[in-house]
Design a protein around this motif. Structure first.
Motif, short mmCIF file in Angstrom:
data_model
loop_
_atom_site.label_atom_id
_atom_site.label_comp_id
_atom_site.label_asym_id
_atom_site.label_seq_id
_atom_site.Cartn_x
_atom_site.Cartn_y
_atom_site.Cartn_z
N ASP A 171 0.86 -1.18 0.00
CA ASP A 171 0.00 0.00 0.00
C ASP A 171 0.90 1.24 0.00
O ASP A 171 1.55 1.54 1.00
CB ASP A 171 -0.90 -0.01 1.25
CG ASP A 171 -1.96 1.07 1.22
OD1 ASP A 171 -1.62 2.22 0.90
OD2 ASP A 171 -3.13 0.77 1.53
N GLU A 172 0.94 1.92 -1.14
CA GLU A 172 1.74 3.14 -1.29
C GLU A 172 3.18 2.93 -0.85
O GLU A 172 3.78 3.75 -0.15
CB GLU A 172 1.08 4.30 -0.52
CG GLU A 172 -0.30 4.64 -1.05
CD GLU A 172 -0.90 5.89 -0.41
OE1 GLU A 172 -0.29 6.43 0.54
OE2 GLU A 172 -1.97 6.32 -0.86
N GLY A 173 3.76 1.80 -1.27
CA GLY A 173 5.15 1.51 -0.98
C GLY A 173 5.42 0.90 0.38
O GLY A 173 6.56 0.56 0.69
N ARG A 174 4.39 0.75 1.18
CA ARG A 174 4.55 0.14 2.50
C ARG A 174 4.02 -1.29 2.48
O ARG A 174 3.09 -1.61 1.76
CB ARG A 174 3.80 0.93 3.57
CG ARG A 174 4.37 2.30 3.84
CD ARG A 174 3.60 3.01 4.96
NE ARG A 174 4.16 4.33 5.19
CZ ARG A 174 3.80 5.42 4.51
NH1 ARG A 174 2.87 5.32 3.56
NH2 ARG A 174 4.37 6.58 4.75
N LEU A 175 4.61 -2.11 3.31
CA LEU A 175 4.11 -3.46 3.51
C LEU A 175 2.92 -3.38 4.45
O LEU A 175 3.01 -2.79 5.53
CB LEU A 175 5.19 -4.34 4.11
CG LEU A 175 4.84 -5.81 4.30
CD1 LEU A 175 4.71 -6.50 2.94
CD2 LEU A 175 5.91 -6.51 5.15
N LYS A 176 1.78 -3.92 4.02
CA LYS A 176 0.59 -3.91 4.86
C LYS A 176 0.27 -5.34 5.27
O LYS A 176 0.15 -6.23 4.43
CB LYS A 176 -0.61 -3.28 4.14
CG LYS A 176 -1.87 -3.26 5.01
CD LYS A 176 -2.90 -2.28 4.51
CE LYS A 176 -3.58 -2.73 3.25
NZ LYS A 176 -4.72 -1.86 2.88
N LEU A 177 0.12 -5.54 6.57
CA LEU A 177 -0.19 -6.85 7.10
C LEU A 177 -1.67 -6.93 7.44
O LEU A 177 -2.23 -6.01 8.07
CB LEU A 177 0.62 -7.13 8.37
CG LEU A 177 2.09 -7.50 8.25
CD1 LEU A 177 2.91 -6.36 7.65
CD2 LEU A 177 2.65 -7.88 9.62
N ASN A 178 -2.28 -8.03 7.05
CA ASN A 178 -3.67 -8.35 7.41
C ASN A 178 -3.64 -9.66 8.20
O ASN A 178 -4.00 -10.72 7.69
CB ASN A 178 -4.54 -8.50 6.16
CG ASN A 178 -4.52 -7.28 5.27
OD1 ASN A 178 -4.79 -6.17 5.71
ND2 ASN A 178 -4.18 -7.46 4.01
#
Length: 252
Positions: A171-178
């Motif tokens: 997400d926008e260059g960031r790692l997003k954890l779910n």
């Protein structure tokens, strides 16, 4: 395979993350219990680089409890849109205190933007996308500036647009954890009971998904859990979570 995935992680740039990086993490943690995954990442390569984003909604206590078991100092970001239920603000404070969270960060809309784009506070009534953009999306972008990764509480069962979401995405260059992507309602309820976690006070009143007060209504039996969000509008997300599958349109 695990060794190969670990070696691949050594080649990942600190930031920005890429879709390839997310795929490596997805393979590395396939089948790994959620608590173990969080323990390894929050205490390992993502320590000091990651924040949790929480709405302090109906199911938020589960993920926040799991994070607190690993590291109570992980920053927890809450965007106060200034349209929240009073019950949510009270629940936020009580739950944070109970879990011992040490770094709750509250972000609010920029008053200059509000003055220019929502001076009377009624934008939600005719442009909910625009309202979410200035009251939730923009504050969160500011809040996430110091971080390379963030944790989301999304679950696949919550709505049609969330079915099949991965544990890791970009997400926008960031790692997003779910971390709870594959958890269902029964599993969440069992966790609440096992750890004696407090429920959001509005959940018992028919609010399985709780957002801003003007745009959240009660959900009837058999309805999608998020049916009460933006009822009557062709809108299912606030704009924080971008689409991950073809055919889903951004909601800005």
């Amino acid at each position: 395979m695990a060794e190969a995935a670990a070696r691949a992680l050594d080649t990942i740039d600190v930031t920005p993350f890429t879709a390839a990086d997310a795929a490596v993490y997805e393979a590395r943690f396939a089948g790994v219990p959620t608590q173990d995954m969080l323990a390894e990442l929050l205490g390992g390569e993502l320590k000091g680089r990651i924040a949790a984003v929480s709405s302090f909604g109906a199911e938020s206590a589960v993920l926040l409890h799991m994070i607190a078991r690993v590291d109570r100092d992980v920053p927890v970001i809450f965007t106060n849109t200034q349209k929240m239920f009073g019950e949510t603000l009270e629940y936020r404070d009580a739950l944070s205190e109970q879990l011992g969270l040490t770094d709750l960060r509250v972000y609010r809309p920029d008053p200059r933007i509000l003055a220019a784009k929502d001076a009377n506070g009624l934008r939600w009534s005719y442009d909910p996308d625009g309202c979410c953009e200035i009251r939730k999306v923009e504050p969160l972008r500011r809040a996430l500036l110091p971080f390379d990764a963030w944790i989301s509480g999304r679950k696949g069962f919550q709505s049609k647009t969330r079915i099949g979401i991965p544990r890791f995405e970009i997400d926008e260059g960031r790692l997003k954890l779910n971390p709870l992507a594959d958890w269902d309602k029964a599993r969440l309820d069992a966790y609440f009971e096992m750890h004696e976690l407090p429920r959001h006070p509005l959940e018992a009143d028919g609010y399985p998904s709780i957002g801003c007060k003007p745009c959240t209504s009660k959900v009837l039996p058999g309805e999608d859990p998020r049916a009460g969000r933006w009822r009557g509008w062709d809108k299912v997300e606030c704009g924080i979570h971008l689409p991950t599958r073809p055919g889903e349109e951004p909601v800005f």
